[in-house]
Structures are given as C-alpha cells and as structure tokens.
Design an enzyme around this catalytic site. Structure first.
Site, PDB file in Angstrom:
ATOM      1  N   SER A  74      53.118  42.243  38.612  1.00 21.39           N
ATOM      2  CA  SER A  74      51.826  41.730  39.086  1.00 21.39           C
ATOM      3  C   SER A  74      51.310  40.618  38.185  1.00 21.39           C
ATOM      4  O   SER A  74      51.550  40.619  36.973  1.00 21.39           O
ATOM      5  CB  SER A  74      50.835  42.889  39.074  1.00 21.39           C
ATOM      6  N   TYR A  98      46.274  49.520  34.456  1.00 22.11           N
ATOM      7  CA  TYR A  98      47.261  49.215  35.503  1.00 22.11           C
ATOM      8  C   TYR A  98      48.153  48.052  35.065  1.00 22.11           C
ATOM      9  O   TYR A  98      49.382  48.118  35.138  1.00 22.11           O
ATOM     10  CB  TYR A  98      46.510  48.896  36.807  1.00 22.11           C
ATOM     11  N   LYS A 102      52.344  47.710  34.087  1.00 20.81           N
ATOM     12  CA  LYS A 102      53.276  46.720  34.670  1.00 20.81           C
ATOM     13  C   LYS A 102      53.988  45.944  33.553  1.00 20.81           C
ATOM     14  O   LYS A 102      55.208  45.724  33.614  1.00 20.81           O
ATOM     15  CB  LYS A 102      52.520  45.739  35.573  1.00 20.81           C
TER      16      LYS A 102
HETATM   17  C1  UD1 Z   1      44.087  43.735  41.553  1.00 26.97           C
HETATM   18  C2  UD1 Z   1      44.963  43.353  40.409  1.00 26.97           C
HETATM   19  C3  UD1 Z   1      46.308  42.984  40.951  1.00 26.97           C
HETATM   20  C4  UD1 Z   1      46.865  44.131  41.762  1.00 26.97           C
HETATM   21  C5  UD1 Z   1      45.918  44.438  42.885  1.00 26.97           C
HETATM   22  C6  UD1 Z   1      46.451  45.626  43.643  1.00 26.97           C
HETATM   23  C7  UD1 Z   1      43.807  42.320  38.529  1.00 26.97           C
HETATM   24  C8  UD1 Z   1      43.136  41.110  38.008  1.00 26.97           C
HETATM   25  N1  UD1 Z   1      44.375  42.225  39.720  1.00 26.97           N
HETATM   26  O1  UD1 Z   1      43.916  42.567  42.284  1.00 26.97           O
HETATM   27  O2  UD1 Z   1      47.174  42.703  39.921  1.00 26.97           O
HETATM   28  O3  UD1 Z   1      48.127  43.816  42.266  1.00 26.97           O
HETATM   29  O4  UD1 Z   1      44.654  44.749  42.332  1.00 26.97           O
HETATM   30  O5  UD1 Z   1      45.509  46.578  43.854  1.00 26.97           O
HETATM   31  O6  UD1 Z   1      43.852  43.305  37.877  1.00 26.97           O
HETATM   32  N2  UD1 Z   1      36.381  42.070  45.593  1.00 26.97           N
HETATM   33  C9  UD1 Z   1      35.044  42.152  46.009  1.00 26.97           C
HETATM   34  N3  UD1 Z   1      34.672  43.247  46.728  1.00 26.97           N
HETATM   35  C10 UD1 Z   1      35.531  44.246  47.082  1.00 26.97           C
HETATM   36  C11 UD1 Z   1      36.894  44.144  46.657  1.00 26.97           C
HETATM   37  C12 UD1 Z   1      37.272  43.052  45.904  1.00 26.97           C
HETATM   38  O7  UD1 Z   1      34.242  41.279  45.709  1.00 26.97           O
HETATM   39  O8  UD1 Z   1      35.110  45.213  47.733  1.00 26.97           O
HETATM   40  C13 UD1 Z   1      36.815  40.890  44.835  1.00 26.97           C
HETATM   41  C14 UD1 Z   1      37.384  41.221  43.472  1.00 26.97           C
HETATM   42  O9  UD1 Z   1      36.373  41.198  42.496  1.00 26.97           O
HETATM   43  C15 UD1 Z   1      38.404  40.093  43.304  1.00 26.97           C
HETATM   44  C16 UD1 Z   1      38.862  39.767  44.724  1.00 26.97           C
HETATM   45  O10 UD1 Z   1      37.862  40.309  45.569  1.00 26.97           O
HETATM   46  O11 UD1 Z   1      37.781  38.966  42.779  1.00 26.97           O
HETATM   47  C17 UD1 Z   1      40.197  40.414  45.064  1.00 26.97           C
HETATM   48  O12 UD1 Z   1      40.123  41.788  44.761  1.00 26.97           O
HETATM   49  P1  UD1 Z   1      41.312  42.804  45.085  1.00 26.97           P
HETATM   50  O13 UD1 Z   1      41.748  42.641  46.487  1.00 26.97           O
HETATM   51  O14 UD1 Z   1      40.866  44.157  44.642  1.00 26.97           O
HETATM   52  O15 UD1 Z   1      42.498  42.309  44.195  1.00 26.97           O
HETATM   53  P2  UD1 Z   1      42.521  41.997  42.602  1.00 26.97           P
HETATM   54  O16 UD1 Z   1      41.469  42.728  41.885  1.00 26.97           O
HETATM   55  O17 UD1 Z   1      42.596  40.532  42.432  1.00 26.97           O
END
Ligand code: UD1
Length: 282
Positions: A74, A98, A102
């Site tokens: 990741s 997490y 990895k």
């Molecule tokens: C995270 C991990 C990534 C992992 C993935 C799988 C980090 C930085 N990234 O991705 O390596 O493969 O999880 O689960 O650790 N968001 C909102 N509201 C929500 C959900 C998400 O605002 O309800 C925002 C988050 O803050 C982020 C973006 O959307 O900025 C993407 O979030 P998400 O889909 O959870 O993925 P990552 O956190 O980037």
C-alpha cells in the site's frame, strides 16, 4: 475461503492442486486486514493477521516449491509525503499500524530474496483502489459502517446513510480536503496480470512498484464527480481529521508504465459509475 494464519488450511489448498498433478506457479497475496482506524484500536490483531499470516503463507509456499509472489502492499508505507508525487524510492515511514504491517511484510519478502535465490517478489503498492467491475457483478463486499470513502458514498447515494462526514477541511490543499490517487479496480487487476507475467518470465527478482494513476483528487472534487455522473445528491458535513490520515498521496507511476507498459484506462467518472452500479446490484 479460510484464515491465512491456518497452516493446515493453506497446505490443503496446495495439496489439492498437487493431487491433480498440477502445481501453483505463483501467489497473489491479498489476504489482510485494511482499516487504518481498526489497526490503531486493535494493533495486535493487525500484526497477527497481516504479518504472522504472511509468514505462514511464505512457509507453506516454500514447502511446496512455489517461490513467486505478488504482494498487495500500500501507498500507506510512505506515510507523510515529502514531495507531490511519491516514487518507489520515497522514504518508508508509515504513520499507522496498518501501514507498519505492510512495510514489515515488504521487508520480510526482501529478506527471503536475500536468503534464497529462488524467490521472485513484487511488492505492489496500491494507491486508492475504487470502483467495481463494470458488469456490476464483482465488487467490494459492503458492510454497514465502511471506513473507506467509496463504499460510504454508495450508502449515502442509496439512502442507507444520511450524509457523508468529510474528515478535515483544513488540509493544505486546493480546497482544504485531503487528496488521494483513485485507481479503477480493473486497472489494478490488469496490473497484477502484467506483473505476474514478468515475474514468471524471470524479468526481475524483487521490485517495489507503485500502482496509481498519478492524478490527485480532493474529497470535494470526488463528491462533485460522483454526484454528476450518478445524478444524485451527496449531503456532507465537515468533521475533524481522522487519526492516521495524511494530506496527500499521489503515485509517481513511471516505473510501472515504463517497465510493463501499463496504462490506466479508466476515469474517475467510471469509478463513480461502476461503484454505485455494483452497490445497487449487491
Ligand atoms: C487507507 C490507507 C490505504 C489503504 C486503504 C484501505 C492511509 C493513508 N491510507 O486509505 O493505504 O489501502 O485505507 O482501507 O493510511 N474520507 C472521508 N470520509 C469518509 C471516508 C474517507 O472524508 O467517510 C476521506 C479520508 O480522510 C481520505 C479519503 O477520504 O482523505 C480516502 O479515504 P479512504 O477511502 O478511507 O482511503 P485512505 O484513508 O486514503
């Protein structure tokens, strides 16, 4: 379907194939827990499933003379980005459990290669996989309270959740929301096939490879696109930043493009369409 920590179970799969006078050429290792938040709350579980599970898997592979593996790593191994595009030589400094698991598994696979010349390894560093197969028949199993953005957007779109919480509008980005590099799962799957062909034709021994589009999208930009292509409303509210989150993660994907001729073919629009289509079918 089983537990990667269960040696008897893993061996039974390899034995079954051997009993048919066949063998495994290689393994694509995707079995792991993936919630950043849960990893902070239950670190022991993450170390056990992700790291111990991987050790178990490579031990069984070795026992059955299978030495080629594509590991689903990741972009989270990089932690806080020190430049806009992250290449494979960027500093490895994960900022949640997490991500640490990895990074450790990547190290384990590197050590195996140093110890035994037979191993062929690709640590494939996923940026943000999204979408579903366009048929609407294959996608991510949905749960009631998903952590990730896309499944949550889907639940809001079909009315199962009232609104989306956006984690932070005070990031240092063009609109204050965090930036990610979203990649269609079809392009991700195709990347695995190309890498597998490379490994099996002995083109490299071990490589860390980014897989992402190289384009960054903020949460607000994503919501806009999702609403437009799916013709729906996504109500949202801003809440504080989520623990373990980072500001921006965008792939420098030149290595994958140049060495394997991989080109991401699907747009953010397709990811949004296919994602909701899958949700409606599932
Ligand atoms: C995270 C991990 C990534 C992992 C993935 C799988 C980090 C930085 N990234 O991705 O390596 O493969 O999880 O689960 O650790 N968001 C909102 N509201 C929500 C959900 C998400 O605002 O309800 C925002 C988050 O803050 C982020 C973006 O959307 O900025 C993407 O979030 P998400 O889909 O959870 O993925 P990552 O956190 O980037």
């Amino acid at each position: 379907k089983g537990d990667i920590r269960d040696q008897v179970f893993l061996e039974s799969i390899f034995k079954e194939v051997y009993s048919l006078n066949n063998y495994f050429h290689a393994v694509i290792h995707l079995a792991g827990l993936k919630s950043v938040r849960e990893s902070i709350l239950k670190p022991k579980r993450y170390w056990d499933v992700n790291l111990n599970g991987s050790i178990n898997l490579v031990n069984v592979m070795k026992k059955f003379n299978c030495y080629s593996i594509v590991f689903s790593s990741s972009a989270t191994v990089y932690g806080i980005a020190d430049k806009e595009l992250l290449d494979e030589n960027s500093i490895i400094k994960p900022c949640n459990v997490y991500g640490e698991t990895k990074a450790r598994i990547e190290k384990l696979l590197l050590n195996l290669c140093l110890e035994n010349n037979n191993w062929r390894v690709c640590n494939l560093r996923y940026f943000n996989p999204a979408g579903a197969h366009y048929s609407g028949l294959i996608g991510e199993a949905t749960c009631n309270n998903p952590n990730n953005l896309f499944p949550y957007l889907n639940l809001v779109a079909i009315g199962k959740k009232k609104f989306l919480r956006i984690y932070g509008n005070d990031w240092n980005t063009r609109d204050g929301t965090a930036i990610r590099d979203y990649l269609h799962v079809d392009d991700l799957a195709y990347g695995h096939l190309l890498i597998m062909q490379h490994i099996l034709s002995d083109k490299f021994k071990i490589k860390n490879i980014n897989i992402g589009t190289g384009k960054g999208t903020t949460v607000l930009e994503l919501i806009n696109t999702y609403q437009k292509v799916n013709n729906c409303e996504i109500p949202f509210e801003f809440v504080s930043r989520r623990e373990g989150d980072v500001e921006s993660l965008i792939a420098d994907n030149q290595l994958l493009k140049k060495t394997l001729n991989w080109i991401p073919s699907k747009s953010l629009e397709s990811m949004c369409l296919d994602s909701l289509n899958w949700q409606k079918n599932s």
